[in-house]
Write an enzyme that holds these catalytic residues in place. Structure first.
Site, PDB file in Angstrom:
ATOM      1  N   HIS A  67       0.820  -1.210   0.000  1.00 25.46           N
ATOM      2  CA  HIS A  67       0.000   0.000   0.000  1.00 25.46           C
ATOM      3  C   HIS A  67       0.856   1.264   0.000  1.00 25.46           C
ATOM      4  O   HIS A  67       0.355   2.339   0.339  1.00 25.46           O
ATOM      5  CB  HIS A  67      -0.927   0.014   1.225  1.00 25.46           C
ATOM      6  CG  HIS A  67      -1.994  -1.035   1.180  1.00 25.46           C
ATOM      7  ND1 HIS A  67      -2.707  -1.423   2.295  1.00 25.46           N
ATOM      8  CD2 HIS A  67      -2.469  -1.792   0.167  1.00 25.46           C
ATOM      9  CE1 HIS A  67      -3.578  -2.364   1.961  1.00 25.46           C
ATOM     10  NE2 HIS A  67      -3.447  -2.613   0.685  1.00 25.46           N
ATOM     11  N   HIS A  68       2.130   1.153  -0.386  1.00 23.77           N
ATOM     12  CA  HIS A  68       2.973   2.351  -0.387  1.00 23.77           C
ATOM     13  C   HIS A  68       2.466   3.357  -1.415  1.00 23.77           C
ATOM     14  O   HIS A  68       2.701   4.551  -1.292  1.00 23.77           O
ATOM     15  CB  HIS A  68       4.440   2.002  -0.644  1.00 23.77           C
ATOM     16  CG  HIS A  68       4.768   1.678  -2.064  1.00 23.77           C
ATOM     17  ND1 HIS A  68       4.452   0.458  -2.637  1.00 23.77           N
ATOM     18  CD2 HIS A  68       5.379   2.401  -3.029  1.00 23.77           C
ATOM     19  CE1 HIS A  68       4.857   0.455  -3.896  1.00 23.77           C
ATOM     20  NE2 HIS A  68       5.419   1.614  -4.162  1.00 23.77           N
ATOM     21  N   LYS A  73      -2.444  -2.692  -8.027  1.00 21.39           N
ATOM     22  CA  LYS A  73      -2.712  -3.143  -9.401  1.00 21.39           C
ATOM     23  C   LYS A  73      -2.220  -4.569  -9.585  1.00 21.39           C
ATOM     24  O   LYS A  73      -1.126  -4.922  -9.127  1.00 21.39           O
ATOM     25  CB  LYS A  73      -1.961  -2.220 -10.381  1.00 21.39           C
ATOM     26  CG  LYS A  73      -2.335  -2.455 -11.829  1.00 21.39           C
ATOM     27  CD  LYS A  73      -3.565  -1.644 -12.185  1.00 21.39           C
ATOM     28  CE  LYS A  73      -4.020  -1.894 -13.608  1.00 21.39           C
ATOM     29  NZ  LYS A  73      -4.647  -3.205 -13.804  1.00 21.39           N
ATOM     30  N   LYS A  97       7.700  -4.557  -9.862  1.00 22.75           N
ATOM     31  CA  LYS A  97       7.603  -4.226 -11.290  1.00 22.75           C
ATOM     32  C   LYS A  97       7.143  -2.792 -11.482  1.00 22.75           C
ATOM     33  O   LYS A  97       7.745  -2.021 -12.256  1.00 22.75           O
ATOM     34  CB  LYS A  97       6.624  -5.195 -11.959  1.00 22.75           C
ATOM     35  CG  LYS A  97       6.440  -4.993 -13.451  1.00 22.75           C
ATOM     36  CD  LYS A  97       5.353  -5.905 -14.002  1.00 22.75           C
ATOM     37  CE  LYS A  97       5.612  -7.342 -13.704  1.00 22.75           C
ATOM     38  NZ  LYS A  97       4.581  -8.241 -14.267  1.00 22.75           N
ATOM     39  N   LYS A 109      -2.623  -9.066  -6.693  1.00 18.54           N
ATOM     40  CA  LYS A 109      -2.932 -10.167  -7.609  1.00 18.54           C
ATOM     41  C   LYS A 109      -4.146 -10.893  -7.074  1.00 18.54           C
ATOM     42  O   LYS A 109      -4.444 -10.846  -5.876  1.00 18.54           O
ATOM     43  CB  LYS A 109      -1.756 -11.143  -7.716  1.00 18.54           C
ATOM     44  CG  LYS A 109      -1.684 -11.845  -9.062  1.00 18.54           C
ATOM     45  CD  LYS A 109      -1.154 -10.913 -10.141  1.00 18.54           C
ATOM     46  CE  LYS A 109      -0.955 -11.645 -11.454  1.00 18.54           C
ATOM     47  NZ  LYS A 109      -0.335 -10.768 -12.473  1.00 18.54           N
ATOM     48  N   ASP A 151      -5.262 -11.850 -16.674  1.00 19.88           N
ATOM     49  CA  ASP A 151      -4.065 -12.656 -16.443  1.00 19.88           C
ATOM     50  C   ASP A 151      -4.335 -14.019 -17.066  1.00 19.88           C
ATOM     51  O   ASP A 151      -5.289 -14.180 -17.837  1.00 19.88           O
ATOM     52  CB  ASP A 151      -3.777 -12.764 -14.931  1.00 19.88           C
ATOM     53  CG  ASP A 151      -2.336 -13.169 -14.651  1.00 19.88           C
ATOM     54  OD1 ASP A 151      -2.074 -14.385 -14.562  1.00 19.88           O
ATOM     55  OD2 ASP A 151      -1.466 -12.293 -14.541  1.00 19.88           O
ATOM     56  N   SER A 365      -1.882  -0.650 -19.013  1.00 22.53           N
ATOM     57  CA  SER A 365      -3.021  -0.623 -18.087  1.00 22.53           C
ATOM     58  C   SER A 365      -3.079   0.707 -17.350  1.00 22.53           C
ATOM     59  O   SER A 365      -4.161   1.254 -17.102  1.00 22.53           O
ATOM     60  CB  SER A 365      -2.909  -1.764 -17.068  1.00 22.53           C
ATOM     61  OG  SER A 365      -3.281  -2.984 -17.648  1.00 22.53           O
TER      62      SER A 365
END
Length: 473
Positions: A67-68, A73, A97, A109, A151, A365
């Protein structure tokens, strides 16, 4: 890998890579532990009623790793291999990433533990909508909170079901379309998202082979022309990776799929093979090249560049010693284990890491999310203005010189940028900049691994975010 056999943990593998990077940094141990930990784990069971009136109880996950930065995403995976350790690992990879390529998201995810090929469209829609409603109940989805994407096992169709369900629950949220990306264009998706990951793989490999110093160390020439490439996986990412590499002059000599592969030293006609695959659901009996029944053996065939674009844990301690490629481009998430990477390093194999190489998907995205928040397509406001401006400029040059531009020249120069033009340009800029930053860090730190360099860059950026929040000194 099933839940009963969790000897291999993708999450532990990612944490090990983080620790390797942290060893080259001066970072507070408490801050490092916070960065590595998953901030929120939501696992749940929900029922689905089958067409024959029977019921199944399915297991779903959504894991928010960091949550930084918000929103978080990450994609939603429909696969029988989905389990908590896999989802945690994939969520963690998303965090690093996004930080590496400077996309302002935290990592997440999700997934449902099913084999999507065993369900019809009606069942898949019910599963997707119920999964979405579970996320809504716990506030695990929203344009400012958590933004899923496609995904493995999901695509634009599932994303359209998700956004429709979210809008039904949240009729007053003006930016509701931004709750998910990878949507069809009709549902405010973005032009270029389908091929984004594969195109990003191409840009990343192209940049890697452009550095003469690095190619000299591998015994390769610079540039893609003439490079022999083997691709594992011929789905969306593998196909587009192969397509753009081939168009740049590389020779695709092998393609592996779960039910067999094709090998042809003279080069593979990608469009013909893709058409055959779609029609026949595999490569067996394809008229050209050699059919390889044990497709994973193609990973060890001689080539310059190997691109695993399927699932994680494909190159392990068992087969790493047999790898003959000089460069491995990790188009999939986690295809090379830590054990395998050590073996490959001894063999002087360059690994272009997944956390960088497959970032094309999240980059585009991000552009789609921005489009949804601004509620206007890229290029829509300025395209015609630019065309008229450049047309007037050409006319002035013609009048001043007495020369006349050809129609082809006029079309090239006067053309205003479309949404896809801008998306491709933004993706290329992101991938080019991130590669050279990562490679520069590798050389400054005097380390061999691009992966370690990538994690160092990511950790530095995440640490700054936490310190700016005042959470750590």
């Amino acid at each position: 890998m099933s839940e009963e056999n969790e000897a291999y943990s993708l999450f532990d593998d990612v944490c090990m890579a983080v620790d390797n990077a942290a060893a080259h940094m001066d970072i507070h141990p408490g801050l490092l532990e916070q960065i590595k930990a998953c901030n929120a784990i939501y696992k749940f069971n929900f029922p689905i009623r089958n067409d024959d009136g029977t019921y199944q109880v399915l297991k779903g996950y959504r894991i928010q790793h960091s949550h930084h930065k918000l929103p978080v995403k990450g994609g939603i995976r429909f696969s029988s291999y989905v389990n908590e350790e896999e989802v945690k690992g994939l969520a963690a990879l998303m965090t690093y990433k996004c930080a590496l390529v400077n996309i302002p998201f935290g990592g997440a995810k999700g997934g449902v533990s099913i084999d999507p090929t065993k369900y019809n469209v009606s069942q898949l829609e019910r599963i997707t909508r119920r999964y979405t409603s579970e996320l809504i109940k716990k506030n695990f989805i929203g344009p400012a909170i958590d933004v899923p994407a496609p995904d493995y096992g999901t695509g634009a169709r599932e994303m359209s079901w998700i956004v429709d369900t979210f809008e039904a629950f949240n009729p007053n949220v003006i930016n509701a379309k931004g709750c998910v990306t990878g949507k069809p264009l009709s549902q405010h998706g973005i032009d270029g998202r389908t091929e984004a990951t594969g195109m990003g793989v191409f840009f990343g490999i192209r940049e890697a082979v452009s550095v003469k110093e690095d190619m000299d160390a591998l015994g390769l020439t610079t540039g893609l022309r003439g490079k022999k490439v083997i691709i594992q996986g011929f789905g969306n990412v593998g196909y587009h990776s192969a397509k753009y590499l081939s168009e740049a002059g590389a020779l695709i000599i092998g393609i592996a799929e779960y039910n067999g592969g094709i090998y042809d030293e003279e080069g593979i006609d990608l469009e013909a093979l893709k058409a055959f695959q779609v029609k026949n659901r595999g490569f067996k009996s394809y008229h050209k090249g050699e059919f390889i029944s044990e497709a994973n053996s193609l990973l060890t065939y001689p080539c310059d560049i190997l691109v695993p674009a399927a699932l994680e844990n494909q190159i392990t301690g068992e087969n790493a010693g047999d790898i003959k490629a000089k460069i491995i481009g990790e188009a999939a998430n986690g295809p090379v284990t830590q054990e395998a990477e050590k073996i490959l390093a001894q063999k002087n194999v360059m690994i272009i890491p997944d956390m960088y190489l497959n970032a094309g998907g999240v980059t585009v995205s991000y552009f789609e999310w921005l489009k949804n928040l601004s509620r206007v397509s890229f290029g829509k406001l300025e395209k015609r203005y630019d065309m008229k401006k450049f047309d007037a400029l050409l006319e002035s040059i013609e009048n001043a010189t007495g020369d006349t531009f050809t129609e082809a020249q006029k079309e090239l120069i006067v053309k205003g940028a479309s949404e896809r033009d801008l998306v491709v340009s933004g993706l290329e800029e992101t991938m080019v900049t991130a590669y050279h930053e990562m490679n520069k860090t590798r050389k400054e730190k005097n380390i061999e691994s691009l992966r370690t360099a990538g994690f160092i860059l990511a950790l530095e950026r995440i640490a700054v975010s936490y310190m700016d929040l005042g959470i750590f000194p």
